[in-house]
Write an enzyme that holds these catalytic residues in place. Structure first.
Site, short mmCIF file in Angstrom:
data_model
loop_
_atom_site.label_atom_id
_atom_site.label_comp_id
_atom_site.label_asym_id
_atom_site.label_seq_id
_atom_site.Cartn_x
_atom_site.Cartn_y
_atom_site.Cartn_z
N ARG A 70 -9.87 -10.70 -40.29
CA ARG A 70 -9.08 -11.89 -40.47
C ARG A 70 -8.15 -11.66 -41.51
NH1 ARG A 70 -13.37 -16.25 -40.55
NH2 ARG A 70 -11.57 -17.89 -40.63
N ARG A 128 0.80 -19.54 -39.02
CA ARG A 128 0.32 -18.06 -39.60
C ARG A 128 1.38 -17.15 -39.22
NH1 ARG A 128 -5.35 -20.11 -39.14
NH2 ARG A 128 -6.81 -18.44 -39.78
N ARG A 174 -20.64 -19.00 -37.80
CA ARG A 174 -19.62 -18.79 -37.11
C ARG A 174 -19.42 -17.42 -36.68
NH1 ARG A 174 -14.72 -21.94 -39.78
NH2 ARG A 174 -13.72 -20.13 -39.18
N LYS A 190 -9.11 -23.33 -48.71
CA LYS A 190 -7.98 -24.38 -48.12
C LYS A 190 -8.89 -25.59 -47.59
CE LYS A 190 -6.11 -21.70 -45.05
NZ LYS A 190 -6.84 -20.53 -45.30
N ARG A 211 -21.44 -17.72 -47.87
CA ARG A 211 -21.39 -18.87 -47.24
C ARG A 211 -22.20 -18.54 -45.83
NH1 ARG A 211 -15.32 -21.26 -45.82
NH2 ARG A 211 -15.21 -19.89 -43.88
P1 AMP Z 1 -9.47 -20.72 -39.23
O1 AMP Z 1 -10.39 -21.61 -38.98
O2 AMP Z 1 -7.99 -21.33 -39.52
O3 AMP Z 1 -9.73 -19.46 -40.02
O4 AMP Z 1 -9.09 -20.33 -37.65
C1 AMP Z 1 -9.96 -19.69 -36.94
C2 AMP Z 1 -9.30 -18.69 -36.07
O5 AMP Z 1 -8.47 -19.60 -34.95
C3 AMP Z 1 -8.30 -17.67 -36.43
O6 AMP Z 1 -9.16 -16.53 -36.72
C4 AMP Z 1 -7.44 -17.51 -35.29
O7 AMP Z 1 -8.32 -16.70 -34.16
C5 AMP Z 1 -7.38 -18.95 -34.57
N1 AMP Z 1 -6.29 -19.45 -35.39
C6 AMP Z 1 -6.14 -20.57 -35.95
N2 AMP Z 1 -4.96 -21.22 -36.45
C7 AMP Z 1 -4.21 -20.05 -35.86
C8 AMP Z 1 -2.75 -20.07 -35.82
N3 AMP Z 1 -2.19 -20.89 -36.61
N4 AMP Z 1 -2.13 -18.83 -35.22
C9 AMP Z 1 -3.13 -18.12 -34.45
N5 AMP Z 1 -4.35 -18.05 -34.54
C10 AMP Z 1 -4.89 -19.19 -34.87
#
Ligand code: AMP
Length: 197
Positions: free
Chosen positions: A150, A88, A139, A13, A127
């Site tokens: 996740r 989400r 990360r 994405k 990655r």
């Molecule tokens: P991402 O970079 O989008 O994978 O987000 C990293 C982490 O941020 C996720 O594993 C969640 O802990 C938190 N996070 C990001 N977006 C959301 C969301 N819309 N709702 C809840 N937690 C989020």
């Protein structure tokens, strides 16, 4: 144009969002990036979010909804935006509809990335290895164990967002395992006709 990129972590994405930004001149609103920034700055939101994020779990809806509500008010988001990593959960999707309704706006398209989970785990392992090889820190939530967690969160909570947008006729399926340029072509084909460049 207002787009949502919907799909599990590691589906590509972020890469496609970057291309949409360049082609269409609208910003990417990544809740993951915004939360990481809050953590780095040590804000109140960041302090609440850090442990949850490190564990690969979801930050509470009200926290994330608050961040997005503020962000879409900013000047650069007026012409449109690409939401990446939000919504989400179904309550987040409902809150987004309310926020946009209040401004007389709506989502134009939801790009639903379909992927093979085993291949995703392999991709995330690569990655992490590439990042390490480049001498950068990985990360915490990109380690294979947390990544699996996740994916599980995605299946349990975010998968319900898919029917939410399908029922509203907004969803377009994107084959996320195709080569990057193919994925970009699929996306351009799914955008509203007036938005295609
Ligand atoms: P991402 O970079 O989008 O994978 O987000 C990293 C982490 O941020 C996720 O594993 C969640 O802990 C938190 N996070 C990001 N977006 C959301 C969301 N819309 N709702 C809840 N937690 C989020």
């Amino acid at each position: 144009m207002r787009l949502i990129l919907l799909g599990p972590p590691g589906a590509g994405k972020g890469t496609q969002a970057q291309r949409l930004i360049e082609r269409h001149g609208i910003p990417q609103l990544s809740t993951g990036d915004m939360l990481r920034e809050a953590v780095a700055k040590g804000t109140e939101v960041g302090r609440k979010a850090q442990a949850i994020m490190d564990a690969g779990q979801l930050v509470p809806d009200e926290v994330v909804i608050g961040i997005v509500a503020d962000r879409i008010e900013e000047a650069d988001a007026r012409k449109g935006f690409i939401l990446d990593g939000f919504p989400r959960t179904v309550p987040q999707a409902e809150a987004l509809d309310r926020l946009l309704d209040a401004k007389g706006l709506r989502i134009d398209a939801v790009l639903e990335f379909q992927v093979d989970e085993d291949a995703l785990v392999a991709r995330i392992e690569k990655r992490a290895a590439d990042t390490l090889a480049a001498g950068k820190p990985v990360r915490k939530d990109d380690t294979p164990e947390v990544f699996r967690r996740r994916l599980q969160e995605f299946r349990q909570l975010t998968a319900a967002v898919v029917p939410y947008y399908r029922e509203r006729g907004l969803s377009h399926t994107i084959g996320g395992m195709a080569p990057i340029d193919d994925v970009t072509r699929q996306i351009e084909g799914a955008l509203p006709v007036e938005a295609r460049v």
